[in-house]
Design a protein around this motif. Structure first.
Motif, PDB file in Angstrom:
ATOM      1  N   MET A  74      -2.349  -4.336  15.050  1.00 18.39           N
ATOM      2  CA  MET A  74      -2.307  -3.057  15.914  1.00 18.39           C
ATOM      3  C   MET A  74      -1.180  -2.231  16.509  1.00 18.39           C
ATOM      4  O   MET A  74      -0.805  -1.781  16.595  1.00 18.39           O
ATOM      5  CB  MET A  74      -3.536  -3.181  16.574  1.00 18.39           C
ATOM      6  CG  MET A  74      -4.237  -3.449  15.905  1.00 18.39           C
ATOM      7  SD  MET A  74      -6.399  -2.891  16.583  1.00 18.39           S
ATOM      8  CE  MET A  74      -6.116  -4.450  18.090  1.00 18.39           C
ATOM      9  N   ALA A  75      -0.473  -3.540  17.410  1.00 20.28           N
ATOM     10  CA  ALA A  75       0.599  -2.592  18.609  1.00 20.28           C
ATOM     11  C   ALA A  75       2.083  -2.746  17.826  1.00 20.28           C
ATOM     12  O   ALA A  75       2.276  -1.680  17.512  1.00 20.28           O
ATOM     13  CB  ALA A  75       1.005  -3.714  19.685  1.00 20.28           C
ATOM     14  N   GLU A  76       1.706  -3.279  16.601  1.00 20.10           N
ATOM     15  CA  GLU A  76       2.966  -2.917  15.543  1.00 20.10           C
ATOM     16  C   GLU A  76       2.643  -2.265  15.245  1.00 20.10           C
ATOM     17  O   GLU A  76       3.946  -0.820  14.918  1.00 20.10           O
ATOM     18  CB  GLU A  76       3.121  -4.136  14.652  1.00 20.10           C
ATOM     19  CG  GLU A  76       3.948  -5.674  15.007  1.00 20.10           C
ATOM     20  CD  GLU A  76       3.881  -6.881  14.569  1.00 20.10           C
ATOM     21  OE1 GLU A  76       2.882  -6.844  13.085  1.00 20.10           O
ATOM     22  OE2 GLU A  76       4.061  -7.684  14.947  1.00 20.10           O
ATOM     23  N   GLU A  77       1.438  -1.628  14.487  1.00 14.61           N
ATOM     24  CA  GLU A  77       1.728  -0.493  13.432  1.00 14.61           C
ATOM     25  C   GLU A  77       1.452   1.416  14.158  1.00 14.61           C
ATOM     26  O   GLU A  77       2.187   1.866  13.716  1.00 14.61           O
ATOM     27  CB  GLU A  77      -0.289  -0.348  12.938  1.00 14.61           C
ATOM     28  CG  GLU A  77       0.041   0.937  12.131  1.00 14.61           C
ATOM     29  CD  GLU A  77      -1.651   0.024  11.105  1.00 14.61           C
ATOM     30  OE1 GLU A  77      -2.351  -0.507  11.250  1.00 14.61           O
ATOM     31  OE2 GLU A  77      -2.155   1.673  11.617  1.00 14.61           O
ATOM     32  N   ALA A  78       1.450   0.489  15.577  1.00 12.55           N
ATOM     33  CA  ALA A  78       0.885   2.171  17.277  1.00 12.55           C
ATOM     34  C   ALA A  78       2.895   2.176  16.967  1.00 12.55           C
ATOM     35  O   ALA A  78       2.529   3.428  16.962  1.00 12.55           O
ATOM     36  CB  ALA A  78       0.335   1.784  17.724  1.00 12.55           C
ATOM     37  N   SER A  79       3.429   1.713  17.789  1.00 19.57           N
ATOM     38  CA  SER A  79       5.140   1.510  17.553  1.00 19.57           C
ATOM     39  C   SER A  79       5.577   1.949  16.862  1.00 19.57           C
ATOM     40  O   SER A  79       6.445   2.988  17.135  1.00 19.57           O
ATOM     41  CB  SER A  79       4.704   0.519  18.511  1.00 19.57           C
ATOM     42  OG  SER A  79       6.290  -0.028  18.091  1.00 19.57           O
ATOM     43  N   ALA A  80       5.021   1.333  15.152  1.00 20.06           N
ATOM     44  CA  ALA A  80       5.775   2.225  14.430  1.00 20.06           C
ATOM     45  C   ALA A  80       5.391   3.697  14.528  1.00 20.06           C
ATOM     46  O   ALA A  80       6.536   4.595  14.007  1.00 20.06           O
ATOM     47  CB  ALA A  80       6.074   1.502  13.077  1.00 20.06           C
TER      48      ALA A  80
END
Lengths: 224, 224
Positions: A74-80
């Motif tokens: 989830m954090a990866e998607e958010a940060s992208a």
DNA sequence: ACCTGAACACCGTTCAAGT
DNA sequence: ACCTGAACACCGTTCAAGT
């Protein structure tokens, strides 16, 4: 959201419901995000997500080795997405480096406000595995590089004094914007004299003040 | 730490162990702090604390209505201590208001470094009940008032330009120091060019830069 | 007044077995 | 290849009963 109706009789063939979800990984990410919006990052339960999707408690572990991996995804998607929004916040009209720095910071603050759950996940260091996620590190580095480069340009152009350490300027910018975003989401602003509803204006005015202070000590700027 | 030895025989009278702890509330706070140091704020388990103290799982709930109240009590203690340390960080040699502002910020950063678990608890907004704790609010307000007053003095003395909004100056100071403290504890500094071991120097240099920027635009200071 | 101990409704995670 | 369902070792919290 795609919760299938339970099979009514126990003796009949369970033909009505597909045996597997087909898209469980993505569905888990979406269900977990809704849980994070409702209860915060801590409130995300993989059992609860599985329940909502009509799969067994063990099913999610075919797609994520553990809860932390789910949160990290989830954090990866958010940060992208954050990275993209921050880039888009810089408009062509922002002609000077410091104008771009300010736009960048404003984009960050706005994104944090608009996507509170995602922002909280990105900054929930004990729920995610930053060290084990090259993607997450890469998108964070991208924002950092943009900040540092913009400050270098500001110094090159004479908008910011060369007397100041470039690394300290970058760290100051980031700490300020990150601190403002956290104070905003954690409800600390009212204590600092910000009226309810005035969060956006107050954080952006503070960011503007920092940019103004950075410009104040400069010497060879083309225009005032 | 006061873990009593288990009664050896099951048939003998349990005279060796006092029936109740006598000081369970305080002992729970201490055990919970140790857990927070070992596993972070999320890792604090009231069951585990009870186990370590040799009491039943329900016992803690005589002293704290719920887990959140335990965490809030820890935050109250932490924040009271932080307030004291921040005050003590201002030395008599810090004669100008901006020197005091810098000392105050440095005290905050040092305390966060030295008492990581306590600092994390104070800033773990979803684990504590800030709204329901007047004590916690009071000690946070005290630090805020000190910051604002020091900035007012800096403006009165001509160290900081009166052109800048006082509230924005205070918010900028706080956001920067808070942001630096978080980045420090969350391990984000290496990505910003800070070498391991250089965290203290880097955060304090950044704080010093902010103070320098604040001073740069001033006009009527008695001395440079 | 303070604590026990059993109970309840939850967790994350594993793993044989099923399709 | 993907999922079930039971199991394990945990939680926070409640509450009658004990001392």
């Amino acid at each position: 959201m795609v919760k299938p109706a339970k099979a009514s009789a126990s003796h009949a063939a369970p033909a009505a419901r597909a045996y597997h979800h087909g898209n469980l990984r993505q569905a888990l990410l979406e269900a977990a995000l809704v849980l994070a919006q409702q209860r915060g990052p801590e409130g995300v339960s993989v059992r609860e997500a599985a329940r909502q999707l009509g799969v067994s408690p063990g099913a999610p572990f075919r797609h994520f080795p553990n809860r932390r991996a789910l949160m990290t995804a989830m954090a990866e998607e958010a940060s992208a997405r954050l990275q993209i929004e921050v880039r888009k916040a810089i408009r062509p009209r922002d002609k000077t480096p410091l104008a771009r720095l300010r736009a960048l910071g404003r984009g960050y603050l706005q994104w944090a406000r608009a996507h509170e759950a995602h922002f909280r996940i990105v900054s929930a260091r004990d729920q995610i595995d930053l060290a084990g996620s090259p993607g997450l590190q890469a998108s964070m580095q991208a924002v950092r590089a943009l900040t540092e480069q913009t400050l270098h340009e500001a110094q090159a152009v004479g908008e910011v004094s060369l007397a100041h350490d470039a690394a300290a300027l970058a760290l100051l910018s980031r700490a300020t914007v990150y601190g403002l975003a956290r104070m905003q989401l954690d409800g600390h602003l009212p204590q600092w004299g910000v009226k309810p509803g005035g969060e956006a204006a107050a954080t952006e005015a503070t960011l503007a003040l920092l940019v103004k202070l950075m410009a104040a000590g400069a010497s060879g700027a083309p225009a005032a």
